[in-house]
Design a protein around this motif. Structure first.
Motif, PDB file in Angstrom:
ATOM      1  N   UNK A  18       0.767  -1.247  -0.016  1.00  0.00           N
ATOM      2  CA  UNK A  18      -0.021  -0.032   0.013  1.00  0.00           C
ATOM      3  C   UNK A  18       0.883   1.391   0.000  1.00  0.00           C
ATOM      4  N   UNK A  19       2.001   1.175   0.888  1.00  0.00           N
ATOM      5  CA  UNK A  19       2.934   2.286   0.792  1.00  0.00           C
ATOM      6  C   UNK A  19       3.573   2.836  -0.517  1.00  0.00           C
ATOM      7  N   UNK A  20       4.067   1.699  -1.305  1.00  0.00           N
ATOM      8  CA  UNK A  20       4.688   1.965  -2.443  1.00  0.00           C
ATOM      9  C   UNK A  20       3.594   2.001  -3.533  1.00  0.00           C
ATOM     10  N   UNK A  21       2.311   1.783  -3.522  1.00  0.00           N
ATOM     11  CA  UNK A  21       1.269   2.087  -4.410  1.00  0.00           C
ATOM     12  C   UNK A  21       0.589   3.392  -4.251  1.00  0.00           C
ATOM     13  N   UNK A  22       0.330   3.682  -3.050  1.00  0.00           N
ATOM     14  CA  UNK A  22      -0.695   4.778  -2.781  1.00  0.00           C
ATOM     15  C   UNK A  22       0.054   5.757  -1.936  1.00  0.00           C
ATOM     16  N   UNK A  23       1.332   5.830  -1.630  1.00  0.00           N
ATOM     17  CA  UNK A  23       1.851   6.577  -0.725  1.00  0.00           C
ATOM     18  C   UNK A  23       2.641   7.909  -1.711  1.00  0.00           C
ATOM     19  N   UNK A  24       3.128   8.856  -0.728  1.00  0.00           N
ATOM     20  CA  UNK A  24       3.935   9.905  -1.355  1.00  0.00           C
ATOM     21  C   UNK A  24       5.298   9.899  -1.207  1.00  0.00           C
ATOM     22  N   UNK A  25       6.115  10.376  -2.188  1.00  0.00           N
ATOM     23  CA  UNK A  25       7.540  10.300  -1.644  1.00  0.00           C
ATOM     24  C   UNK A  25       8.184  11.566  -2.209  1.00  0.00           C
ATOM     25  N   UNK A  26       9.558  11.508  -1.585  1.00  0.00           N
ATOM     26  CA  UNK A  26      10.253  12.730  -1.998  1.00  0.00           C
ATOM     27  C   UNK A  26      11.678  12.133  -1.920  1.00  0.00           C
ATOM     28  N   UNK A  27      12.666  13.010  -2.697  1.00  0.00           N
ATOM     29  CA  UNK A  27      14.119  12.654  -2.895  1.00  0.00           C
ATOM     30  C   UNK A  27      14.731  13.632  -1.728  1.00  0.00           C
ATOM     31  N   UNK A  28      15.587  13.079  -0.870  1.00  0.00           N
ATOM     32  CA  UNK A  28      16.394  13.959  -0.047  1.00  0.00           C
ATOM     33  C   UNK A  28      18.065  13.140  -0.110  1.00  0.00           C
ATOM     34  N   UNK A  29      18.606  13.305  -1.618  1.00  0.00           N
ATOM     35  CA  UNK A  29      19.855  12.622  -1.595  1.00  0.00           C
ATOM     36  C   UNK A  29      20.839  12.482  -0.478  1.00  0.00           C
ATOM     37  N   UNK A  30      21.284  11.250  -0.055  1.00  0.00           N
ATOM     38  CA  UNK A  30      21.140   9.930  -0.852  1.00  0.00           C
ATOM     39  C   UNK A  30      20.103   9.027  -0.325  1.00  0.00           C
ATOM     40  N   UNK A  31      18.893   9.532  -0.086  1.00  0.00           N
ATOM     41  CA  UNK A  31      17.993   8.873   0.497  1.00  0.00           C
ATOM     42  C   UNK A  31      16.485   9.225  -0.165  1.00  0.00           C
ATOM     43  N   UNK A  32      15.666   8.228  -0.525  1.00  0.00           N
ATOM     44  CA  UNK A  32      14.577   8.354  -1.054  1.00  0.00           C
ATOM     45  C   UNK A  32      13.485   7.839   0.043  1.00  0.00           C
ATOM     46  N   UNK A  33      12.360   8.672   0.196  1.00  0.00           N
ATOM     47  CA  UNK A  33      11.577   8.647   1.429  1.00  0.00           C
ATOM     48  C   UNK A  33      10.199   8.410   1.062  1.00  0.00           C
ATOM     49  N   UNK A  34       9.547   7.277   1.331  1.00  0.00           N
ATOM     50  CA  UNK A  34       8.278   7.103   1.061  1.00  0.00           C
ATOM     51  C   UNK A  34       7.254   7.022   2.231  1.00  0.00           C
TER      52      UNK A  34
END
Length: 127
Positions: A18-34
């Protein structure tokens, strides 16, 4: 306060999907947060998952070293930067932090970037 218990780890396959299909995400290099606001009541304000690409880091030793540094930086900074804001707004989160960097850097770099990521996440939740 500075603990990281089993209940704080994200293990439920349905929640991860559910997190990877419906969640929001952003990049904060070197990490990607969902992230996604949790539907059900949880024991802790955040359930978190740490991932490192097997494609980029072939050796398990390297992946584990990166995950260990990520977990430690998160554990030490979660309360002040994330939990307090979530408790105030009475929200609960499901969170995934993926390492997308190209090299394994020292711990202080990881901590600085995790702090930046947690601040950015709490700003997105407040908006």
């Amino acid at each position: 306060m500075y603990t990281f218990k089993k209940e704080e780890r994200l293990c439920n396959k349905k929640l991860i999907d559910g997190l990877f299909h419906n969640g929001s995400s952003f990049l904060c290099y070197p990490f990607k947060a969902s992230w996604m606001v949790a539907a059900e009541q949880q024991v802790f304000p955040v359930q978190v998952l740490f991932t490192v690409s097997k494609k980029r880091y072939k050796r398990a030793v390297d992946r584990n070293a990166v995950k260990r540094r990520m977990r430690e930086a998160y554990r030490l900074n979660k309360q002040a930067l994330l939990y307090d804001a979530l408790m105030a707004s009475n929200k609960q989160l499901i969170l995934s932090i993926s390492y997308i960097g190209k090299e394994i850097t020292p711990y202080d770099f990881f901590e600085k970037k995790i702090i930046k990521l947690l601040i950015q996440l709490s700003k997105e939740l407040g908006a």
